[in-house]
Motif scaffolding. Structure first.
Motif, PDB file in Angstrom:
ATOM      1  N   GLY A 165      -8.667 -66.588  -6.991  1.00 25.55           N
ATOM      2  CA  GLY A 165      -9.518 -66.782  -8.159  1.00 25.55           C
ATOM      3  C   GLY A 165     -10.971 -66.978  -7.775  1.00 25.55           C
ATOM      4  O   GLY A 165     -11.878 -66.458  -8.432  1.00 25.55           O
ATOM      5  N   LEU A 180      -8.640 -70.652 -13.555  1.00 30.42           N
ATOM      6  CA  LEU A 180      -7.315 -70.124 -13.229  1.00 30.42           C
ATOM      7  C   LEU A 180      -6.337 -71.229 -12.834  1.00 30.42           C
ATOM      8  O   LEU A 180      -5.160 -71.182 -13.192  1.00 30.42           O
ATOM      9  CB  LEU A 180      -7.417 -69.084 -12.120  1.00 30.42           C
ATOM     10  CG  LEU A 180      -8.022 -67.748 -12.540  1.00 30.42           C
ATOM     11  CD1 LEU A 180      -8.135 -66.821 -11.344  1.00 30.42           C
ATOM     12  CD2 LEU A 180      -7.200 -67.099 -13.630  1.00 30.42           C
ATOM     13  N   ALA A 238     -12.177 -70.129 -10.294  1.00 24.40           N
ATOM     14  CA  ALA A 238     -11.001 -70.720  -9.651  1.00 24.40           C
ATOM     15  C   ALA A 238     -10.497 -71.921 -10.445  1.00 24.40           C
ATOM     16  O   ALA A 238      -9.286 -72.098 -10.610  1.00 24.40           O
ATOM     17  CB  ALA A 238     -11.340 -71.134  -8.222  1.00 24.40           C
ATOM     18  N   THR A 250      -3.605 -68.944  -5.767  1.00 20.83           N
ATOM     19  CA  THR A 250      -4.352 -68.773  -7.012  1.00 20.83           C
ATOM     20  C   THR A 250      -5.776 -69.283  -6.876  1.00 20.83           C
ATOM     21  O   THR A 250      -6.721 -68.643  -7.338  1.00 20.83           O
ATOM     22  CB  THR A 250      -3.640 -69.494  -8.166  1.00 20.83           C
ATOM     23  OG1 THR A 250      -2.327 -68.970  -8.308  1.00 20.83           O
ATOM     24  CG2 THR A 250      -4.394 -69.322  -9.471  1.00 20.83           C
TER      25      THR A 250
END
Length: 90
Positions: free
Chosen positions: A40, A71, A68, A36
């Motif tokens: 991201g 997220l 990032a 992630t």
């Protein structure tokens, strides 16, 4: 553009690794968090580069880290279930 994408992916991984080290009990699995963070950051770099255009590498990396971080913050769970208070009517 390739260096910005690579740099943003590395910054996203570093941010995700720091989150895993800092909040291991409040995040899901390590692999999900690392992916992630990296994806991201790459998406944030793409959006920032698309909106600002070429010639702004520092701003692109700042945008990548910001996306990032947002997220990764969506993955954080509450500290514990015992701290949640319920109303008197429940």
């Amino acid at each position: 553009m390739y260096l910005e994408a690579l740099g943003s992916a590395l910054l996203g991984l570093v941010l995700a690794w720091a989150a895993v080290r800092r909040l291991p009990d409040r995040l899901p699995g390590r692999g999900l968090v690392l992916v992630t963070g990296a994806l991201g950051a790459v998406f944030g770099a793409l959006v920032t580069h698309g909106s600002l255009g070429p010639g702004h590498p520092f701003a692109t990396l700042v945008g990548a880290v910001a996306v990032a971080a947002v997220l990764l913050s969506l993955l954080i769970r509450p500290a514990s279930r015992r701290r949640l208070r319920r109303s008197a009517t429940v």
